[in-house]
Design a protein around this motif. Structure first.
Motif, PDB file in Angstrom:
ATOM      1  N   ALA A   1       0.779  -1.035  -0.079  1.00  0.00           N
ATOM      2  CA  ALA A   1      -0.064   0.286  -0.002  1.00  0.00           C
ATOM      3  C   ALA A   1       0.872   1.356  -0.069  1.00  0.00           C
ATOM      4  O   ALA A   1       2.194   1.254   0.597  1.00  0.00           O
ATOM      5  CB  ALA A   1      -0.874  -0.032   1.065  1.00  0.00           C
ATOM      6  N   SER A   2       0.355   2.171  -0.626  1.00  0.00           N
ATOM      7  CA  SER A   2       1.140   3.485  -0.502  1.00  0.00           C
ATOM      8  C   SER A   2      -0.051   4.687  -0.610  1.00  0.00           C
ATOM      9  O   SER A   2      -0.906   4.326  -1.157  1.00  0.00           O
ATOM     10  CB  SER A   2       2.017   3.619  -1.857  1.00  0.00           C
ATOM     11  N   SER A   3       0.389   5.819  -0.068  1.00  0.00           N
ATOM     12  CA  SER A   3      -0.599   7.012   0.089  1.00  0.00           C
ATOM     13  C   SER A   3       0.267   8.367   0.325  1.00  0.00           C
ATOM     14  O   SER A   3       1.373   8.026   1.049  1.00  0.00           O
ATOM     15  CB  SER A   3      -1.437   6.574   1.301  1.00  0.00           C
ATOM     16  N   GLY A   4      -0.143   9.234  -0.412  1.00  0.00           N
ATOM     17  CA  GLY A   4       0.669  10.465   0.224  1.00  0.00           C
ATOM     18  C   GLY A   4      -0.371  11.880  -0.312  1.00  0.00           C
ATOM     19  O   GLY A   4      -1.161  11.583  -0.792  1.00  0.00           O
ATOM     20  N   THR A   5       0.089  12.798   0.321  1.00  0.00           N
ATOM     21  CA  THR A   5      -0.194  14.113   0.265  1.00  0.00           C
ATOM     22  C   THR A   5       0.662  15.223   0.858  1.00  0.00           C
ATOM     23  O   THR A   5       1.523  14.692   1.386  1.00  0.00           O
ATOM     24  CB  THR A   5      -1.818  14.499   0.892  1.00  0.00           C
TER      25      THR A   5
ATOM     26  N   TYR B   1       3.730   7.644   2.027  1.00  0.00           N
ATOM     27  CA  TYR B   1       3.908   6.646   2.865  1.00  0.00           C
ATOM     28  C   TYR B   1       3.831   5.353   2.161  1.00  0.00           C
ATOM     29  O   TYR B   1       3.046   5.361   1.089  1.00  0.00           O
ATOM     30  CB  TYR B   1       2.668   6.591   3.843  1.00  0.00           C
ATOM     31  N   ILE B   2       4.513   4.259   2.476  1.00  0.00           N
ATOM     32  CA  ILE B   2       4.683   3.071   1.940  1.00  0.00           C
ATOM     33  C   ILE B   2       4.511   1.946   2.934  1.00  0.00           C
ATOM     34  O   ILE B   2       5.266   2.043   3.996  1.00  0.00           O
ATOM     35  CB  ILE B   2       5.937   2.931   1.013  1.00  0.00           C
ATOM     36  N   GLN B   3       3.709   1.047   2.834  1.00  0.00           N
ATOM     37  CA  GLN B   3       3.565  -0.156   3.761  1.00  0.00           C
ATOM     38  C   GLN B   3       3.331  -1.293   3.071  1.00  0.00           C
ATOM     39  O   GLN B   3       2.324  -1.467   2.235  1.00  0.00           O
ATOM     40  CB  GLN B   3       2.124   0.252   4.551  1.00  0.00           C
ATOM     41  N   SER B   4       3.840  -2.475   3.553  1.00  0.00           N
ATOM     42  CA  SER B   4       3.713  -3.696   3.090  1.00  0.00           C
ATOM     43  C   SER B   4       2.336  -4.365   3.669  1.00  0.00           C
ATOM     44  O   SER B   4       1.873  -3.950   5.021  1.00  0.00           O
ATOM     45  CB  SER B   4       4.748  -4.570   3.555  1.00  0.00           C
ATOM     46  N   TYR B   5       1.524  -4.919   2.930  1.00  0.00           N
ATOM     47  CA  TYR B   5       0.156  -5.289   3.389  1.00  0.00           C
ATOM     48  C   TYR B   5       0.517  -6.491   4.643  1.00  0.00           C
ATOM     49  O   TYR B   5      -0.435  -6.740   5.376  1.00  0.00           O
ATOM     50  CB  TYR B   5      -0.567  -6.332   2.284  1.00  0.00           C
ATOM     51  N   GLY B   6       1.567  -7.135   4.558  1.00  0.00           N
ATOM     52  CA  GLY B   6       1.812  -8.265   5.401  1.00  0.00           C
ATOM     53  C   GLY B   6       2.552  -7.794   6.597  1.00  0.00           C
ATOM     54  O   GLY B   6       2.810  -8.683   7.551  1.00  0.00           O
ATOM     55  N   SER B   7       2.817  -6.614   7.110  1.00  0.00           N
ATOM     56  CA  SER B   7       3.374  -6.157   7.863  1.00  0.00           C
ATOM     57  C   SER B   7       3.161  -4.697   8.282  1.00  0.00           C
ATOM     58  O   SER B   7       2.660  -3.859   7.767  1.00  0.00           O
ATOM     59  CB  SER B   7       5.107  -6.094   7.685  1.00  0.00           C
ATOM     60  N   PRO B   8       3.191  -4.584   9.815  1.00  0.00           N
ATOM     61  CA  PRO B   8       2.834  -3.011  10.253  1.00  0.00           C
ATOM     62  C   PRO B   8       3.786  -2.043  10.047  1.00  0.00           C
ATOM     63  O   PRO B   8       3.966  -0.913  10.190  1.00  0.00           O
ATOM     64  CB  PRO B   8       2.279  -3.159  11.431  1.00  0.00           C
ATOM     65  N   ALA B   9       4.971  -2.440   9.371  1.00  0.00           N
ATOM     66  CA  ALA B   9       6.245  -1.522   9.223  1.00  0.00           C
ATOM     67  C   ALA B   9       5.717  -0.262   7.944  1.00  0.00           C
ATOM     68  O   ALA B   9       5.073  -0.722   7.244  1.00  0.00           O
ATOM     69  CB  ALA B   9       7.258  -2.233   8.687  1.00  0.00           C
ATOM     70  N   LEU B  10       6.044   0.897   8.405  1.00  0.00           N
ATOM     71  CA  LEU B  10       5.673   2.046   7.625  1.00  0.00           C
ATOM     72  C   LEU B  10       6.979   2.694   7.289  1.00  0.00           C
ATOM     73  O   LEU B  10       7.656   3.258   8.258  1.00  0.00           O
ATOM     74  CB  LEU B  10       4.513   2.940   8.402  1.00  0.00           C
ATOM     75  N   LEU B  11       7.055   3.118   6.035  1.00  0.00           N
ATOM     76  CA  LEU B  11       8.090   3.957   5.499  1.00  0.00           C
ATOM     77  C   LEU B  11       7.637   5.223   4.900  1.00  0.00           C
ATOM     78  O   LEU B  11       6.664   5.314   4.137  1.00  0.00           O
ATOM     79  CB  LEU B  11       8.933   3.136   4.375  1.00  0.00           C
ATOM     80  N   THR B  12       8.406   6.232   5.306  1.00  0.00           N
ATOM     81  CA  THR B  12       7.844   7.574   4.645  1.00  0.00           C
ATOM     82  C   THR B  12       9.000   8.191   3.790  1.00  0.00           C
ATOM     83  O   THR B  12      10.143   8.023   3.916  1.00  0.00           O
ATOM     84  CB  THR B  12       7.845   8.932   5.769  1.00  0.00           C
ATOM     85  N   PHE B  13       8.642   8.856   2.810  1.00  0.00           N
ATOM     86  CA  PHE B  13       9.671   9.603   1.585  1.00  0.00           C
ATOM     87  C   PHE B  13       9.078  11.094   1.767  1.00  0.00           C
ATOM     88  O   PHE B  13       7.979  11.367   1.444  1.00  0.00           O
ATOM     89  CB  PHE B  13       9.588   8.948   0.358  1.00  0.00           C
ATOM     90  N   ASP B  14      10.124  12.085   2.064  1.00  0.00           N
ATOM     91  CA  ASP B  14       9.818  13.252   1.923  1.00  0.00           C
ATOM     92  C   ASP B  14      10.279  13.730   0.574  1.00  0.00           C
ATOM     93  O   ASP B  14      11.446  13.742   0.017  1.00  0.00           O
ATOM     94  CB  ASP B  14      10.674  14.206   2.976  1.00  0.00           C
ATOM     95  N   MET B  15       9.419  14.191  -0.236  1.00  0.00           N
ATOM     96  CA  MET B  15       9.755  14.720  -1.668  1.00  0.00           C
ATOM     97  C   MET B  15      10.472  15.847  -1.818  1.00  0.00           C
ATOM     98  O   MET B  15      11.302  15.875  -2.876  1.00  0.00           O
ATOM     99  CB  MET B  15       8.347  14.822  -2.500  1.00  0.00           C
ATOM    100  N   ASN B  16      10.332  16.788  -0.721  1.00  0.00           N
ATOM    101  CA  ASN B  16      11.467  18.073  -0.989  1.00  0.00           C
ATOM    102  C   ASN B  16      12.723  17.798  -0.332  1.00  0.00           C
ATOM    103  O   ASN B  16      13.597  18.239  -1.164  1.00  0.00           O
ATOM    104  CB  ASN B  16      10.690  19.213   0.129  1.00  0.00           C
ATOM    105  N   LEU B  17      12.876  17.057   0.625  1.00  0.00           N
ATOM    106  CA  LEU B  17      14.315  16.767   0.991  1.00  0.00           C
ATOM    107  C   LEU B  17      15.017  15.565   0.304  1.00  0.00           C
ATOM    108  O   LEU B  17      16.096  14.941   0.767  1.00  0.00           O
ATOM    109  CB  LEU B  17      14.282  16.381   2.829  1.00  0.00           C
TER     110      LEU B  17
END
Length: 447
Positions: free
Chosen positions: A389-393, A398-414
């Motif tokens: 799954a991925s979602s952003g605004t 935000y990027i997340q695997s369906y099989g895990s509660p691990a959550l990764l973020t990516f800052d588009m500016n930095l």
């Protein structure tokens, strides 16, 4: 003089809430090295008392009984309402609710319409939150605040199960049921205000449905609480007995007229609609998928919502935009009116197998690569499923695997990748799935 009072008063308020003020360096009010909030599991109940100040004795001489009675008082009583209101407006969203439990005076301030206006005008950025479903049976879960880096126990209004369609824009979140696809709600998940939309036109039963929403930001300076918004539904249904041809229709809801309008009725040959769409700069983008006879597995259709006339056929494929490469789990996002797609990069000989995750921005009709997830993060998901799954605004993805509660973020500016704090939920059984979505936390907007 007023600035000095404001700085000292802010220090007092932030001490009450024990906030990580380094996240609010933009305000240039207090040093980065101040206090840090302890972990919390809920953000709605905070039994805080007054903070009292005890003056020091003038000397160590023996005091009389009357002198020994040290007067205590509430420190916030020194502040007039307008200054206290301005100070509280610098707090992050979660702390606003905590402030409302301090005393009756603070509750009245943070509940007032004038405070909501001041809060929405505040220069302190409220970055998008991520809501993670922790069960498929109900809409409960945890919301993540990337500024404070905390998870909060959170319940969503309206939605019944985690497999509903979700779309968000500027503080409003739309929910649509995944069964009949005729129940549509618009809500503010922070204030719990919500509204039911009338049933959209078109086929009652569809094979694929894509929903998106957009809040009109043009009139935000006039009335932030009552901004107009649109909700789009793209319906795709196979022509009976013909897998090659698919009926596709676009329907648009306006909060100003409280009605649906059918913008397009078309028949696609060799293509079908899907479940992915987004509105960006008043243009509706939605993904389509090949049913045979094309060199592309999938593509993008762009429909200008302000120029579409009466419903007509044969116009959609004129705006076809190829994908940057063969993608798995492609997700469309509106990041500051820039169209962004996040997707898994498939192997050349096995496109359904992910070898990495990329982020692209659409410029004209060309995709420009913004980033690829470094392998250490890609491998950090552990047993990474072939779906995610991925979602952003705003500027955050935000990027997340369906099989895990691990959550990764990516800052588009930095251009910066970062893991979130660990979500306070554990995997209870091997096939348990985790999904989520992001939204902007706002107090002032209402559906």
């Amino acid at each position: 003089m007023l600035d000095k009072v404001l700085i000292l008063s802010l220090f007092f308020v932030f001490c009450i809430f024990d906030l990580p003020l380094c996240m609010y360096a933009k305000a240039n009010l207090i040093d980065k090295r101040l206090l840090r909030m302890e972990a919390e599991t809920s953000w709605t109940n905070y039994p805080y008392s007054y903070i009292t100040y005890v003056p020091e004795a003038e000397s160590y001489r023996e005091q009389s009984d009357d002198e020994a009675k040290v007067e205590t008082f509430s420190m916030d009583s020194l502040l007039p309402d307008d200054l206290l209101e301005r100070i509280l407006s610098f707090l992050p969203i979660a702390s606003i609710f905590r402030a409302g439990t301090v005393c009756k005076r603070w509750n009245e301030i943070v509940s007032s319409r004038r405070f909501l206006c001041n809060f929405s005008n505040n220069s302190v950025s409220q970055r998008p939150w991520y809501f993670m479903f922790t069960t498929t049976d109900d809409p409960s879960g945890y919301a993540y605040d990337p500024i404070i880096r905390k998870w909060y126990s959170f319940d969503l209004p309206c939605i019944e199960t985690s497999n509903w369609f979700v779309a968000s824009s500027c503080g409003l979140v739309c929910f649509m049921d995944n069964d009949c696809r005729n129940k549509i709600y618009v809500s503010n998940p922070i204030t719990k205000q919500w509204r039911t939309l009338i049933e959209p036109p078109g086929h009652k039963s569809t094979d694929y449905t894509a929903m998106s929403t957009s809040v009109n930001r043009a009139n935000q300076a006039v009335n932030r609480a009552n901004r107009s918004y649109s909700v789009s539904i793209v319906k795709s249904k196979q022509v009976p007995g013909n897998f090659f041809q698919w009926d596709l229709s676009i329907h648009l809801y306006s909060s100003e007229t409280m009605t649906w309008t059918t913008l397009v009725n078309d028949v696609l040959s060799g293509w079908r609609g899907g479940n992915e769409s987004v509105i960006c700069n008043n243009v509706l983008y939605f993904m389509i998928y090949s049913t045979g006879g094309s060199d592309h597995r999938h593509g993008l259709i762009a429909s200008n919502l302000s120029s579409i006339g009466s419903p007509s056929s044969g116009i959609l494929m004129r705006s076809f935009i190829p994908m940057p490469c063969s993608l798995t789990c492609g997700r469309l996002m509106n990041l500051r009116e820039r169209l962004v797609i996040v997707g898994g990069i498939g192997k050349h000989d096995r496109p359904e197998v992910i070898k990495g995750i990329g982020i692209w921005v659409l410029k004209g009709k060309e995709w420009v690569e913004m980033a690829k997830m470094p392998q250490r993060f890609f491998q950090g998901f552990g047993e990474f499923d072939e779906v995610f799954a991925s979602s952003g605004t705003d500027d955050l993805v935000y990027i997340q695997s369906y099989g895990s509660p691990a959550l990764l973020t990516f800052d588009m500016n930095l251009k910066y990748w970062r893991w979130s704090q660990k979500c306070p939920v554990t995997k209870k059984f091997p096939l348990q799935l985790f999904t989520g979505f992001c939204f902007e936390p706002r107090l002032e907007i209402a559906p």
